[in-house]
Design a protein around this motif. Structure first.
Motif, PDB file in Angstrom:
ATOM      1  N   ASN A  11     -17.664-117.869  72.853  1.00 47.55           N
ATOM      2  CA  ASN A  11     -17.734-116.628  73.715  1.00 47.55           C
ATOM      3  C   ASN A  11     -17.785-116.850  75.242  1.00 47.55           C
ATOM      4  O   ASN A  11     -17.917-117.958  75.623  1.00 47.55           O
ATOM      5  N   LYS A 115     -30.117-117.212  65.187  1.00 49.14           N
ATOM      6  CA  LYS A 115     -28.690-116.556  65.118  1.00 49.14           C
ATOM      7  C   LYS A 115     -28.925-114.919  64.918  1.00 49.14           C
ATOM      8  O   LYS A 115     -27.953-114.234  65.173  1.00 49.14           O
ATOM      9  N   GLU A 116     -30.270-114.694  64.096  1.00 48.18           N
ATOM     10  CA  GLU A 116     -30.484-113.147  63.935  1.00 48.18           C
ATOM     11  C   GLU A 116     -31.008-112.753  65.168  1.00 48.18           C
ATOM     12  O   GLU A 116     -31.334-111.365  65.060  1.00 48.18           O
ATOM     13  N   ASP A 118     -31.293-110.755  69.248  1.00 46.95           N
ATOM     14  CA  ASP A 118     -30.095-110.090  69.866  1.00 46.95           C
ATOM     15  C   ASP A 118     -29.882-110.318  71.123  1.00 46.95           C
ATOM     16  O   ASP A 118     -28.999-109.713  71.834  1.00 46.95           O
ATOM     17  N   ARG A 120     -28.935-113.459  74.224  1.00 46.85           N
ATOM     18  CA  ARG A 120     -28.100-114.744  74.500  1.00 46.85           C
ATOM     19  C   ARG A 120     -28.532-115.814  73.716  1.00 46.85           C
ATOM     20  O   ARG A 120     -27.678-116.709  73.045  1.00 46.85           O
ATOM     21  N   ASN A 141     -25.721-118.510  68.577  1.00 46.30           N
ATOM     22  CA  ASN A 141     -24.573-117.629  68.492  1.00 46.30           C
ATOM     23  C   ASN A 141     -23.390-117.660  69.342  1.00 46.30           C
ATOM     24  O   ASN A 141     -22.221-116.984  69.315  1.00 46.30           O
TER      25      ASN A 141
END
Length: 207
Positions: A11, A115-116, A118, A120, A141
């Motif tokens: 990202n 990873k769940e 919300d 960064r 993430n």
């Protein structure tokens, strides 16, 4: 003024301190391209104006301080680390405060649980005997299971530790496998992050 953008393997991110120092931004401009002004200014995607200046062998990066807000201790965070933290805060990342340095050193989080979340990433921290505080940073993430040293995280950590320790100058260590010491200095609503850089590779790319 230069434009600056940062990318992880997955990202684009809004802020990254050590990439500012290590990329063709600060070190290369000062050391390889003989940049003559005292301060390099960068505009960023997030609208934040960053400044970097050189003091002998040190590079001083100036970032806006990130405010933090207390939040409920997430069950996902507690399950990920297997230890109930003293407190958690939300900012650009989650700031998770542990009781002692051993909890930070020994942390082996379940990345699937992180990873769940919300935000960064997750920055864990505690007081230290040798340093003002220690920290580690996880952002699965973004394709970064654990980041070696995360300059931008310190713009949030300073918000917490300046109140706890009643200090405007802080010396910390990020306890990743590679590790790194970070000096921080609070200046009003800005944070100076101070470090060094070395050139380890030089080459040419033909297009």
């Amino acid at each position: 003024m230069y434009e600056l953008r940062w990318f992880t393997p997955l990202n684009e991110v809004d802020m990254c301190g050590h990439a500012t120092l290590a990329s063709a931004s600060a070190y290369v401009l000062f050391e390889c391209m003989e940049y003559e002004r005292e301060v390099i200014k960068f505009s960023t995607k997030s609208g934040v104006l960053l400044e970097v200046r050189k003091d002998k062998n040190k590079f001083i990066m100036e970032f806006p301080i990130q405010t933090i807000a207390p939040c409920e201790i997430s069950q996902k965070i507690e399950q990920a680390f297997g230890v109930k933290p003293l407190a958690t805060f939300a900012s650009m990342d989650y700031i998770v405060v542990f009781e002692n340095e051993e909890d930070v050193i020994n942390a082996s989080p379940k990345l699937a649980r992180l990873k769940e979340l919300d935000l960064r990433g997750v920055c864990i921290t505690s007081k230290s005997k040798k340093y003002d505080f220690v920290t580690r940073f996880f952002a699965p993430n973004l394709g970064v299971d654990e980041d070696p040293v995360t300059g931008s995280a310190f713009t949030q950590l300073v918000s917490y530790w300046k109140e706890i320790l009643k200090k405007d100058e802080l010396f910390a260590k990020q306890l990743s496998a590679r590790g790194g010491e970070v000096s921080c200095r609070l200046k009003g609503e800005r944070v100076e992050i101070i470090g060094e850089a070395v050139k380890y590779l030089e080459g040419m790319i033909e297009v």
